[in-house]
Design an enzyme around this catalytic site. Structure first.
Site, PDB file in Angstrom:
ATOM      1  CB  THR A  55      -4.828   5.175  -5.160  1.00  0.00           C
ATOM      2  OG1 THR A  55      -5.686   5.694  -4.149  1.00  0.00           O
ATOM      3  CG2 THR A  55      -4.447   6.280  -6.110  1.00  0.00           C
TER       4      THR A  55
ATOM      5  CB  CYS B 222      -3.207   0.707  -2.462  1.00  0.00           C
ATOM      6  SG  CYS B 222      -3.203   2.447  -2.886  1.00  0.00           S
TER       7      CYS B 222
ATOM      8  CB  CYS C  29      -9.268   5.180   0.609  1.00  0.00           C
ATOM      9  SG  CYS C  29      -7.584   5.466   1.195  1.00  0.00           S
TER      10      CYS C  29
ATOM     11  CG  ASP D 153      -1.830   1.214   1.306  1.00  0.00           C
ATOM     12  OD1 ASP D 153      -2.264   1.673   0.237  1.00  0.00           O
ATOM     13  OD2 ASP D 153      -2.109   1.709   2.417  1.00  0.00           O
ATOM     14  CB  SER D 154       0.174   4.774  -0.720  1.00  0.00           C
ATOM     15  OG  SER D 154      -0.960   4.904   0.127  1.00  0.00           O
TER      16      SER D 154
ATOM     17  N   GLY E 153      -2.747   9.215  -3.889  1.00  0.00           N
ATOM     18  CA  GLY E 153      -4.006   9.736  -4.444  1.00  0.00           C
ATOM     19  C   GLY E 153      -3.874  10.997  -5.273  1.00  0.00           C
TER      20      GLY E 153
ATOM     21  CG  HIS F  38      -4.739   5.035   4.394  1.00  0.00           C
ATOM     22  ND1 HIS F  38      -4.234   4.503   3.238  1.00  0.00           N
ATOM     23  CD2 HIS F  38      -3.663   5.481   5.099  1.00  0.00           C
ATOM     24  CE1 HIS F  38      -2.916   4.633   3.245  1.00  0.00           C
ATOM     25  NE2 HIS F  38      -2.538   5.217   4.363  1.00  0.00           N
TER      26      HIS F  38
HETATM   27  N1  DGL Z   1      -4.680   3.247   0.817  1.00  0.00           N
HETATM   28  C1  DGL Z   1      -4.703   3.988  -0.438  1.00  0.00           C
HETATM   29  C2  DGL Z   1      -5.990   3.678  -1.173  1.00  0.00           C
HETATM   30  O1  DGL Z   1      -6.598   2.649  -0.886  1.00  0.00           O
HETATM   31  C3  DGL Z   1      -4.426   5.403  -0.159  1.00  0.00           C
HETATM   32  C4  DGL Z   1      -4.036   6.152  -1.344  1.00  0.00           C
HETATM   33  C5  DGL Z   1      -3.146   7.307  -1.095  1.00  0.00           C
HETATM   34  O2  DGL Z   1      -2.005   7.101  -0.690  1.00  0.00           O
HETATM   35  O3  DGL Z   1      -3.595   8.438  -1.391  1.00  0.00           O
HETATM   36  O4  DGL Z   1      -6.424   4.365  -2.048  1.00  0.00           O
END
Ligand code: DGL
Length: 268
Positions: free
Chosen positions: A85, A83, A192, A20-21, A53, A194
């Site tokens: 995104t 993630c 998302c 993930d990010s 994002g 998060h």
């Molecule tokens: N967890 C990421 C998602 O599901 C976050 C994206 C981001 O870093 O902006 O989209």
């Protein structure tokens, strides 16, 4: 034959890779680990590059390739793109480039649209997800349902900083959610990975009849299905190994894992 079986047995013990990010994809890791506790896993949080994002599709693809290569170099047998995104912007390119099964996560528009009684649902996600072609396609499948889209500006950054319970978070959430409530949504889709960590805060703002849904459990089930289909299930019933890497401060990631797992800093 013996050599073949030893090879399959050893490959099955290889870890599931998740990226993930940042720390949000641990909401997916928790579901995967709950469903398949004997699977070894490696989770990587690319927090140095969060948020994804606001990045361009090309940047998101490049970062997703970097993360995938790190996981493949660590012998992962399957990759979960934890993630939204990264999935909505890069999964097609990942599948074309690497010879390993990929599981993606997308906003759960479909179950919300199918069950909505007010024919109005809300979705909170990043700009990158809401602007993606994949997301537009899933919206087009539900022409009868009004879909209120809201970019969660700033939410990922606050979560990455460990500020989940801050007044700033509450203010932002109110400004995003109250207009949706006024438009009579009966489902709120968290698009998302998060955002499941914000559910207690969200529940304080929206009325209790609005159902909150995310894709965590569905992703875990899909991961199990693909692992089984590819005969990659780990048959060992020994204690599994769960490894977490971050390229930023380990502290916030450790906190979100309730200090149950050790987090290793690595500059990937
Ligand atoms: N967890 C990421 C998602 O599901 C976050 C994206 C981001 O870093 O902006 O989209």
């Amino acid at each position: 034959y013996a050599v073949f079986f030893i090879f399959v047995y050893m490959k099955n013990q290889n870890p599931i890779g998740l990226f993930d990010s940042g720390i949000g994809g641990t909401s997916i890791w928790k579901e995967v680990n709950a469903l398949m506790p004997f699977e070894n896993t490696i989770y990587i949080a690319d927090s140095k590059n969060a948020p994804y994002g606001l990045k361009s599709k090309e940047e998101i693809i490049a970062l997703s390739c970097k993360n995938t290569e790190f996981l493949l170099n660590n012998n992962c047998k399957i990759i979960v793109v934890a993630c939204n995104t990264a999935t909505t912007n890069a999964i097609k390119e990942l599948r074309a480039k690497y010879d390993v099964p990929f599981i993606g996560i997308e906003p759960a528009i479909k179950p919300a649209a199918l069950h909505s009684k007010t024919q109005t649902i809300g979705i909170l996600a990043t700009k990158g997800t809401l602007n993606s072609e994949l997301f537009h396609k899933s919206v087009e499948n539900h022409p009868d349902v009004k879909i209120i889209e809201q970019i969660g500006h700033g939410l990922v950054q606050l979560i990455e900083n460990g500020d989940i319970n801050s007044p700033e978070m509450e203010e932002l959430l109110k400004s995003y959610l109250n207009p949706m409530v006024e438009k009579n949504i009966d489902y709120l889709v968290l698009g998302c990975s998060h955002y499941p960590y914000l559910i207690p805060q969200i529940q304080k703002i929206i009325p209790s009849h609005i159902k909150i849904i995310d894709s965590g459990e569905a992703v875990a089930k899909q991961t199990q299905k693909i692992i089984e289909q590819n005969h990659l299930l780990n048959s060992s019933k020994e204690k599994s190994s769960q490894i977490f890497y971050t390229n930023s401060e380990p502290e916030v990631l450790e906190t979100i894992l309730n200090h149950n797992e050790k987090v290793i800093y690595k500059n990937f």
